[in-house]
Design a protein around this motif. Sequence first.
Motif, mmCIF file in Angstrom:
data_model
loop_
_atom_site.group_PDB
_atom_site.id
_atom_site.type_symbol
_atom_site.label_atom_id
_atom_site.label_comp_id
_atom_site.label_asym_id
_atom_site.label_seq_id
_atom_site.Cartn_x
_atom_site.Cartn_y
_atom_site.Cartn_z
ATOM 1 N N ASN A 55 0.845 -1.196 0.000
ATOM 2 C CA ASN A 55 0.000 0.000 0.000
ATOM 3 C C ASN A 55 0.887 1.256 0.000
ATOM 4 O OD1 ASN A 55 0.946 0.269 2.650
ATOM 5 N ND2 ASN A 55 -0.851 -0.724 3.523
ATOM 6 N N ALA A 56 0.301 2.404 0.199
ATOM 7 C CA ALA A 56 1.033 3.675 0.172
ATOM 8 C C ALA A 56 2.059 3.793 1.294
ATOM 9 C CB ALA A 56 0.047 4.838 0.240
ATOM 10 N N TYR A 57 1.987 2.930 2.285
ATOM 11 C CA TYR A 57 2.907 2.982 3.424
ATOM 12 C C TYR A 57 4.042 1.970 3.307
ATOM 13 C CZ TYR A 57 -1.054 5.606 5.000
ATOM 14 O OH TYR A 57 -2.072 6.522 5.061
ATOM 15 N N GLY A 58 4.067 1.225 2.203
ATOM 16 C CA GLY A 58 5.145 0.267 1.972
ATOM 17 C C GLY A 58 4.946 -1.074 2.648
ATOM 18 N N THR A 59 3.750 -1.312 3.179
ATOM 19 C CA THR A 59 3.455 -2.606 3.805
ATOM 20 C C THR A 59 2.445 -3.357 2.945
ATOM 21 O OG1 THR A 59 1.704 -1.658 5.200
ATOM 22 C CG2 THR A 59 3.939 -1.733 6.122
ATOM 23 N N VAL A 60 2.396 -4.683 3.132
ATOM 24 C CA VAL A 60 1.520 -5.510 2.304
ATOM 25 C C VAL A 60 0.073 -5.002 2.384
ATOM 26 C CG1 VAL A 60 1.112 -7.285 4.081
ATOM 27 C CG2 VAL A 60 0.914 -7.889 1.677
ATOM 28 N N HIS A 61 -0.549 -4.926 1.244
ATOM 29 C CA HIS A 61 -1.936 -4.462 1.155
ATOM 30 C C HIS A 61 -2.858 -5.482 1.809
ATOM 31 C CE1 HIS A 61 -5.646 -2.932 -0.537
ATOM 32 N NE2 HIS A 61 -4.979 -1.879 -0.955
ATOM 33 N N GLY A 62 -3.870 -5.020 2.514
ATOM 34 C CA GLY A 62 -4.822 -5.905 3.168
ATOM 35 C C GLY A 62 -5.507 -6.854 2.203
ATOM 36 N N ALA A 63 -5.728 -6.407 0.985
ATOM 37 C CA ALA A 63 -6.376 -7.265 -0.012
ATOM 38 C C ALA A 63 -5.503 -8.468 -0.358
ATOM 39 C CB ALA A 63 -6.700 -6.463 -1.270
ATOM 40 N N VAL A 64 -4.195 -8.313 -0.297
ATOM 41 C CA VAL A 64 -3.281 -9.419 -0.564
ATOM 42 C C VAL A 64 -3.357 -10.432 0.579
ATOM 43 C CG1 VAL A 64 -0.859 -10.065 -0.886
ATOM 44 C CG2 VAL A 64 -1.770 -8.019 -2.012
ATOM 45 N N LEU A 65 -3.368 -9.934 1.814
ATOM 46 C CA LEU A 65 -3.516 -10.829 2.965
ATOM 47 C C LEU A 65 -4.843 -11.573 2.887
ATOM 48 C CD1 LEU A 65 -2.188 -8.578 5.874
ATOM 49 C CD2 LEU A 65 -1.025 -10.487 4.755
ATOM 50 N N TYR A 66 -5.891 -10.853 2.516
ATOM 51 C CA TYR A 66 -7.205 -11.477 2.395
ATOM 52 C C TYR A 66 -7.194 -12.563 1.319
ATOM 53 C CZ TYR A 66 -12.142 -12.307 2.002
ATOM 54 O OH TYR A 66 -13.365 -12.930 1.977
ATOM 55 N N ALA A 67 -6.595 -12.265 0.166
ATOM 56 C CA ALA A 67 -6.554 -13.238 -0.932
ATOM 57 C C ALA A 67 -5.804 -14.507 -0.512
ATOM 58 C CB ALA A 67 -5.906 -12.620 -2.170
ATOM 59 N N ILE A 121 -8.501 -19.027 10.032
ATOM 60 C CA ILE A 121 -7.337 -18.900 9.171
ATOM 61 C C ILE A 121 -6.363 -17.932 9.831
ATOM 62 C CG2 ILE A 121 -6.478 -18.291 6.886
ATOM 63 C CD1 ILE A 121 -10.169 -18.983 7.316
ATOM 64 N N ASP A 122 -5.172 -18.406 10.119
ATOM 65 C CA ASP A 122 -4.120 -17.561 10.678
ATOM 66 C C ASP A 122 -3.131 -17.236 9.574
ATOM 67 O OD1 ASP A 122 -5.151 -17.579 13.265
ATOM 68 O OD2 ASP A 122 -3.988 -19.343 13.847
ATOM 69 N N ILE A 123 -2.748 -15.950 9.482
ATOM 70 C CA ILE A 123 -1.748 -15.507 8.519
ATOM 71 C C ILE A 123 -0.508 -15.130 9.314
ATOM 72 C CG2 ILE A 123 -1.193 -13.914 6.640
ATOM 73 C CD1 ILE A 123 -4.775 -14.216 7.592
ATOM 74 N N LEU A 124 0.612 -15.751 8.964
ATOM 75 C CA LEU A 124 1.837 -15.593 9.744
ATOM 76 C C LEU A 124 3.013 -15.143 8.884
ATOM 77 C CD1 LEU A 124 0.663 -18.826 10.758
ATOM 78 C CD2 LEU A 124 1.654 -17.667 12.708
ATOM 79 N N HIS A 125 3.897 -14.400 9.503
ATOM 80 C CA HIS A 125 5.224 -14.113 8.945
ATOM 81 C C HIS A 125 6.195 -14.726 9.937
ATOM 82 C CE1 HIS A 125 8.806 -11.306 8.447
ATOM 83 N NE2 HIS A 125 8.811 -12.128 7.419
ATOM 84 N N GLY A 126 6.788 -15.848 9.558
ATOM 85 C CA GLY A 126 7.568 -16.625 10.522
ATOM 86 C C GLY A 126 6.613 -17.163 11.578
ATOM 87 N N GLU A 127 6.898 -16.884 12.829
ATOM 88 C CA GLU A 127 6.001 -17.293 13.912
ATOM 89 C C GLU A 127 5.092 -16.153 14.366
ATOM 90 O OE1 GLU A 127 5.581 -20.449 15.021
ATOM 91 O OE2 GLU A 127 6.968 -20.934 13.390
ATOM 92 N N ASN A 128 5.219 -14.984 13.719
ATOM 93 C CA ASN A 128 4.417 -13.817 14.102
ATOM 94 C C ASN A 128 3.055 -13.850 13.421
ATOM 95 O OD1 ASN A 128 6.498 -12.710 15.670
ATOM 96 N ND2 ASN A 128 7.382 -11.694 13.883
ATOM 97 N N LEU A 129 2.007 -13.803 14.219
ATOM 98 C CA LEU A 129 0.648 -13.727 13.687
ATOM 99 C C LEU A 129 0.422 -12.310 13.185
ATOM 100 C CD1 LEU A 129 -2.089 -15.238 13.396
ATOM 101 C CD2 LEU A 129 -2.703 -14.259 15.628
ATOM 102 N N ILE A 130 0.170 -12.167 11.879
ATOM 103 C CA ILE A 130 -0.027 -10.816 11.336
ATOM 104 C C ILE A 130 -1.493 -10.535 11.001
ATOM 105 C CG2 ILE A 130 2.355 -10.576 10.553
ATOM 106 C CD1 ILE A 130 1.389 -11.139 7.696
ATOM 107 N N ALA A 131 -2.294 -11.570 10.874
ATOM 108 C CA ALA A 131 -3.737 -11.387 10.651
ATOM 109 C C ALA A 131 -4.434 -12.701 10.979
ATOM 110 C CB ALA A 131 -4.023 -10.976 9.205
ATOM 111 N N THR A 132 -5.700 -12.606 11.261
ATOM 112 C CA THR A 132 -6.502 -13.800 11.507
ATOM 113 C C THR A 132 -7.876 -13.589 10.885
ATOM 114 O OG1 THR A 132 -7.277 -15.366 13.184
ATOM 115 C CG2 THR A 132 -7.264 -13.046 13.800
ATOM 116 N N MET A 133 -8.440 -14.661 10.375
ATOM 117 C CA MET A 133 -9.739 -14.568 9.719
ATOM 118 C C MET A 133 -10.622 -15.713 10.206
ATOM 119 S SD MET A 133 -10.574 -14.203 5.640
ATOM 120 C CE MET A 133 -10.551 -15.885 5.031
ATOM 121 N N GLU A 134 -11.871 -15.410 10.464
ATOM 122 C CA GLU A 134 -12.884 -16.428 10.708
ATOM 123 C C GLU A 134 -13.741 -16.490 9.460
ATOM 124 O OE1 GLU A 134 -14.894 -15.178 14.244
ATOM 125 O OE2 GLU A 134 -13.367 -16.059 15.532
#
Length: 151
Positions: A55-67, A121-134
């Motif tokens: 995104n504009a802040y240089g971090t992964v876009h939420g839509a990519v995490l969602y996909a 659904i857990d989204i991780l970078h290494g062992e760090n939880l970066i997002a979670t989805m039900e």
Amino acid sequence: MKKKIDEVNIYEKHYQQIYKHVKNDPYAQSLGIQLTTFEAGFAEAMLEVRSHMVNAYGTVHGAVLYALADHAFSAACNAYGKTSLGLSTTIQFIESAKPGDKIVARATEVKRNFRTGFYRIDILHGENLIATMEAVSYRKNHYFIEHDEND
């Protein structure tokens, strides 16, 4: 009385056909998402974040995490060969990821019945939880693979 279908048996007996079907997702492939684990009620997908996915802040876009999460969810809920569609999802973004990071989504079946399935659904970078989805799936009365009554 109609015999209850053993969907785990269908998964085991028709694994290759089901795997080929759920893996062949053109949108996930266009993003570079790889299905790395595929089991009955569980799937894991991996993606390396590229520079055009931010995104504009240089971090992964939420839509990519969602996909990424949605692809793992789709594989997990369709693992039994029964056509299953996303009914609802709720995602929480916890931390960010940057280009070059390899992120993984792990979809775990919480509960499944004839018409619905419930997943975390857990989204991780290494062992760090970066997002979670039900997520909740709607299970149609249709199998996308051929199977017989003995399955």
